[in-house]
Design a protein around this motif. Sequence first.
Motif, PDB file in Angstrom:
ATOM      1  N   GLU A 494     -41.104  78.779  84.488  1.00 53.09           N
ATOM      2  CA  GLU A 494     -42.302  79.086  83.692  1.00 53.09           C
ATOM      3  C   GLU A 494     -43.188  77.849  83.645  1.00 53.09           C
ATOM      4  N   ASN A 552     -48.522  81.723  81.824  1.00 57.91           N
ATOM      5  CA  ASN A 552     -48.926  82.368  80.573  1.00 57.91           C
ATOM      6  C   ASN A 552     -50.436  82.660  80.598  1.00 57.91           C
ATOM      7  N   GLU A 585     -47.362  86.119  82.260  1.00 55.92           N
ATOM      8  CA  GLU A 585     -46.769  86.450  80.967  1.00 55.92           C
ATOM      9  C   GLU A 585     -47.896  86.762  79.982  1.00 55.92           C
ATOM     10  N   ASP A 615     -44.363  88.718  76.894  1.00 55.66           N
ATOM     11  CA  ASP A 615     -43.805  87.473  76.333  1.00 55.66           C
ATOM     12  C   ASP A 615     -43.547  87.621  74.833  1.00 55.66           C
ATOM     13  N   LYS A 636     -39.633  89.443  77.725  1.00 56.52           N
ATOM     14  CA  LYS A 636     -39.029  88.177  77.290  1.00 56.52           C
ATOM     15  C   LYS A 636     -38.751  88.244  75.792  1.00 56.52           C
ATOM     16  N   GLU A 672     -35.336  83.920  75.897  1.00 54.05           N
ATOM     17  CA  GLU A 672     -35.844  82.537  75.730  1.00 54.05           C
ATOM     18  C   GLU A 672     -35.007  81.834  74.664  1.00 54.05           C
TER      19      GLU A 672
HETATM   20 MG    MG Z   1     -44.374  82.259  78.079  1.00 53.39          MG
END
Ligand code: MG
Length: 723
Positions: A494, A552, A585, A615, A636, A672
Motif C-alpha cells: 500500500e 488511496n 482504495e 478501505d 479492508k 489491517e
Molecule cells: Mg488505505
Amino acid sequence: MENKPLSSPSRQDDRERLELIIKATGVGIWDWQILTGELSFNERWADIIGYSVDELHSVQFETWASNLHPSDLEKAKQLLQQHFNGETDVYEVEVRMLHKLGHYVWVFASGKLIERDASGQPKRMIGLHLDITERKQYEERLIVSSQLLNESQEVAKLGGWELNLVTGLLFWTDETYRIHETSPDKFDPTVDAGVGFFLPESQVIISDALDKAINQGIGYDLELETYTTKGNKIDVRTTCTVEMKDGKAIRLAGIFQDITEQKHVLRKLEKINLDLEDANSALQLSAHYDSLTELPNRNLLTDRMQQAMSRCLRSQRSVAVAFIDLDNFKEINDKYGHSVGDALLKQVAKDIQAEMRSGDTLSRFGGDEFIALIDDLDSPSDSDEIIDRILNAISTTFEVEGKLLSISASIGVTYFPFDNCPPDQLLRHADQAMYIAKQHGKNQRHTFDIEHDVATKQHAEELKRIGLALTQNEFELFYQPQVNLITHRVVGVEALIRWHHPERGLLSPYYFLPVIENDVLEVDLGRWVIQAALRQLHAWSSAGIEIPVSVNISPMHLQHPRFTSELADMLSQYPDFKPNSLHLEILESSALKDITQASKVIESCGTMGVLFSIDDFGAGYSSLTYLKRLPAKYLKIDQSFVIDMLKDMDDRAIIQGIIELAKVFNLRVIAEGVETPDHAEQLLSLGATLAQGYGIAKPMPVSEFSSWLAAWKTAPLLVDRSE
Ligand code: MG
Ligand code: C2E
Ligand code: MG
C-alpha cells in the motif's frame, strides 16, 4: 587798453561795434532795393543757406522768392504786402529756405521799409535773417511728444489735475475732461464742482482726503465712484501729492484715471472666485458626505474610524463597528421606484441617528448599507443597547409618500481592538458578520467571530504551504506490504504518503490530508500520488519485482468528472502496465455521495485493469449498499477492530461478521493493523488470510523495500502452523 566812454562813440566805433555784434549773434543782414529788385547781404546771410557771398553776388528778389518753401511763399508775400501797405510796423515771418545741400532751413526774417519814392512806392527795405532751424525742430518734437502724451493719456484713460492753492486755479488735462465727458470749452472745473460729481459715499471720502492734503500736507491714492457731467457712473482712481512751502501746502497735483473697465473685470473676477469657492466647497462636501442622506461617506468614515481607533487605544477603551444592511430594501425600490426608495433611506438614516449618541458617527456606506461607529466603550457589551435600539428603530413600518413600508435590518458588529485590524478590514469583518445575521433569518445582529476568522486564516496559510510542498517535491510515497499469512507471499504494497517538512521533519498524512479536504489541492495531490505509484510500479516491474500497488483515493478525487480519463492518460504512459497491478482504495464513507456514479467509475477503471478495495470497512458508514453496489474486489477491515480483537470479543465478532459478509458479496478480505503474530493467528482462525500491519512491516521508503523483501522471503512464518 584804451577806455572810451560809451556816451560819446565815434561813427567808426559804432560801425565796428555793430559788425562785432552782427558777427557774434550770427545775424544775416539784407538790404533790398525794391524798385530794381537788387538784394545785398552779408556773409552770414549767405552762410545760413550754405553759400559764400561770392557765390551769390547777383541775387534778385525773385531768386530769394524762388528759394522759399512753396508753402511759405504766399504767407511771406502777404505779410510783406501788409507791411508795404503800412498795416504793420515791422515785417516778420518764419519761413523755410532751400539750403545749398538740398534741405530746408528755418529762417526768421524781419525787416522794415525805410524809404519810399516820390509817388509813395516802397523803395528800400532792410532787415535780418536768423537761423531758427534748431528751435523749430525742438518745437516740432515738443508738439509731437505732447500729442503723444495726450494720446497715451487717452488710451490709458489717465488724466491729471493740478490745484494751485495760492491762486485757487484748478487745471485739468484733456483726458480729465474726457473722463468727465466734457471739454475745456464746455466746462470750467472748480474744486467744488469736481467734488460734487462724486457719489455720496465717495464724496465724504474725497472731501476728507482733500482736507487732509490742504491742511496737513498728506497725499492720497483712492479708488472712488463718480458721475460724469453726463450723469454716467464711473470708477476712478484719484491720487494727490502735495507741494509744500514754508510748512504750507501750495500746490496739489495728481492723476485722475478712469478704472471702470478694470473694476468691472475685477468685480467679474471676484464673482468668479466666489463661484469657484462655492463649487469647491460643494465638491469638498461631495468628497466627504453622501448627497442623499448628508451622512459622512466612506472617505470620511475611514478618517473617523482611524481617529476613534487611536483615541480608544490611548484610553484603553473600545470601538464598535456596526454594519447595518436593510432587509428587503431592493424589493421596495423595485416596486415603488427610486424616489420612494431614496425617501425611505433618508428617513431610516434620520431614525438610526436618533438612536445614537452625539459623538458617534453614522455613515452611508452605499446603497442600503450604513455603518455605525460607536466609540469610547468601556466594554464591547456597552454598545449592545444602542445596536438593539437601532434594530428596533428600523424594524418598523415607515410611511413614505403615502405608502406604508415595512422593513428591518441585519447588523454585523466587530469590536476594535479585540478585532485588531485596520479600518478596511474591520469593515469587511462587520460585513461578514452582517451576512451571517442575514443567513440566520434577518432582523437581527451577529458579532464577528474573531477566533473562527483566525482559524480560517491559518487554514489558508496551511493550504498555501501544502501547495508549495507539492511544487517543491517535498512528498514521498512509503510502501507497506500486504501478505498472505498462509503462503507467506507478498500480495501487494500500500502506497502511503509522507511529507518531508523542512522544519517539522517527516509528517504522516494525518497532519496534512485533513487540511486539504475538499480543496482543489486534494485532487492535485491525488494525481501526484497515482503518478508516483505508477512510476514505482514500472520501476519494480523493470527490476523483476511484480507486486501490485494499492493507492488511496480521496472521495473528492474519485468523484472528479475527469478522474477516469485522467487515469487512462496516466496508464497510457506505461505500455508495460499489467492489469490488476494497480489497486485503488476508496474509503467507505458518506463522502461518496453518488454511488451510481462511483460504481460507474469503478467499472470503467476495471476495464483498464484497475482493481478497487473498500478501505477501513466497519469504521464508518458500514452500509450494505456499498458492498452491493460498488464493484470492488477487496474489503479492508479497519485496523481498529483488528488491533483490539485480542481483548475485545465484540471486535472479534465484528471481524467475523465482515468476513462472512465479504463472502456473500464475493470480496476478498484484507485485515489491517496486524501488529503481532497473535493478531495473525486469530485472523487466520477466523478465515482471513490477507494481512497488513506493523507485525509484518511498517510503511517504508522504496530504498528499504528490496532488502525487506529479501529478508521476508527467508523469514520464519508469522504464524507457526507446524503444530
Ligand atoms: Mg488505505
Ligand atoms: P489507511 O489507508 O487505512 O492506511 C493504513 C494506515 O494504518 C497507515 O497510516 C498505516 O501506517 C497504518 N497502519 C498500518 N499497519 C498498522 C498497524 O499495525 N498498527 C497501526 N496502529 N497502524 C497501522 P498512515 O500511513 O498514517 O495513513 C493514514 C491514512 O491516511 C491512510 O489510512 C489513508 O486513509 C490516508 N492516506 C495515506 N496515504 C494516502 C494517500 O496517498 N492518499 C490518500 N487519499 N489518503 C492517504
Ligand atoms: Mg485503512
